[in-house]
Design a protein around this motif. Sequence first.
Motif, PDB file in Angstrom:
ATOM      1  N   ALA A 170       0.805  -1.216   0.000  1.00  0.00           N
ATOM      2  CA  ALA A 170       0.000   0.000   0.000  1.00  0.00           C
ATOM      3  C   ALA A 170       0.846   1.277   0.000  1.00  0.00           C
ATOM      4  N   PRO A 171       1.812   1.444   0.924  1.00  0.00           N
ATOM      5  CA  PRO A 171       2.591   2.681   0.898  1.00  0.00           C
ATOM      6  C   PRO A 171       3.471   2.823  -0.334  1.00  0.00           C
ATOM      7  N   THR A 269       1.991   2.791   8.342  1.00  0.00           N
ATOM      8  CA  THR A 269       1.675   2.570   9.760  1.00  0.00           C
ATOM      9  C   THR A 269       0.784   1.345   9.931  1.00  0.00           C
ATOM     10  N   VAL A 270      -0.211   1.217   9.053  1.00  0.00           N
ATOM     11  CA  VAL A 270      -1.099   0.054   9.110  1.00  0.00           C
ATOM     12  C   VAL A 270      -0.302  -1.242   8.947  1.00  0.00           C
ATOM     13  N   CYS A 275       2.591  -6.172  11.299  1.00  0.00           N
ATOM     14  CA  CYS A 275       3.720  -7.082  11.558  1.00  0.00           C
ATOM     15  C   CYS A 275       3.907  -7.302  13.050  1.00  0.00           C
ATOM     16  N   VAL A 276       3.766  -6.237  13.816  1.00  0.00           N
ATOM     17  CA  VAL A 276       3.876  -6.360  15.272  1.00  0.00           C
ATOM     18  C   VAL A 276       2.765  -7.261  15.803  1.00  0.00           C
ATOM     19  N   TRP A 324      -5.878  -0.538  13.981  1.00  0.00           N
ATOM     20  CA  TRP A 324      -6.541  -1.353  12.949  1.00  0.00           C
ATOM     21  C   TRP A 324      -5.564  -2.369  12.356  1.00  0.00           C
ATOM     22  N   GLY A 325      -4.355  -1.940  12.003  1.00  0.00           N
ATOM     23  CA  GLY A 325      -3.367  -2.853  11.450  1.00  0.00           C
ATOM     24  C   GLY A 325      -2.947  -3.915  12.439  1.00  0.00           C
TER      25      GLY A 325
END
Length: 412
Positions: A170-171, A269-270, A275-276, A324-325
């Motif tokens: 996306a980014p 950021t999402v 990943c975290v 959200w991510g």
Amino acid sequence: MPTTPRPSSRIEGKPFMPSHSVTTPAAWAGVLAMSLGAFALVASEFMPVSLLTPIAADLHITEGRAGQAIAISGAFALVTSLSIATLARRLDRKRLLLALTSLMIVSGGIVGFAPDGSLFMLGRALIGIAIGGFWSMSAAAAMRLVPADAVPRAMAVINGGNALATVAAAPVGSFLGATVGWRWALFCVVPIAFVALIWQSISLPAMAASGRAQHTNVLKLFRRPQVAWGMFAVGLFFMGQFAMFTYLRPFLEKVTRVDVATLSYLLLTVGAAGCVGTVVIGRFLDRRLHHTLIVIPLLMAVVVAALLAGGAHVGITALLLAAWGLLGTSAPVGWWTWLSRTLPDDAEAGGGLMVAVVQLAITLGATVGGVLFDTLGHRATFAASAGLLVISAVVAAGAARMHAWRAPVPVG
């Protein structure tokens, strides 16, 4: 396709032992080649999300119809995931994987240079076939490439490409769309897919059909109440997730009023938070699996409601999108864990069914979200997303009760 977690090394207290395994030296180069193919596939699948506005403007279609390009790939992935098992019985899996990677390359060429909406949709249909085929076969292929005790690590490597694409697509798509245009942004995946094709052709061994009887009618699994409840909850979850996420860029541009650079950072950021989430969620799944599957969609519904209330502020929006991510990317890990515990003897057939349910849900979510976005605006789309997520939590609670009734002994 949604993220597939690393399989647990123990299922219901027993060692994880695939039904197919190799006795020859492990083909780790082939596993890495499949990981690169997974990266290209997932990037191709989700990069249009960050390019929805320019795609719609250039092809002279509405943003809702452009968003349905996500839906059409999901529809074809659905059909493929339900039928690929029949083909896999008769064809060498190496040839089938190479054919699917080649189809991804053809799709990228069509999408990147489509003169109108119809050809763009055709290209997205082809990528849907590649998506459904690849993810339905990925576990079975891994079982043929490495010894049984290395299968979990092989699955983790293959899905590493998936996770990286989830973060980057996306980014990077948003940045490249602003720099070289959306067409070249989408086409840039084609060279990566071509490298994956060459690498797979060199590194993958022949994987002839085993000739063993296999479950080909995966829909029969719905006869088990536990499976039916769980799959219904999975479907509602992904419908709610993609009813909102597909139309995130128009929301950020029209409500939050961000420029392209800020948009790219928000989408990054999402992905980074996701990943975290895939790392952190593991500690909640051993003894609180069902609680986790109930709480995640409820929290995501709260995030959607908060975006409606405070989405005009960039700082608040960034924090909410990080949440959200974190939640949305980690949820599939929980559901694949649920699958391994619910269908320990039919995990491969259950995996094909899960792919089909998820792709159908993405299709319906993107379609319903697009219709609402075009007719009633973003508030209706986001409200529908939140409602579906809440219902998913309710159905997940029903699946938890069914699990407790069927299997009262907790997993050690």
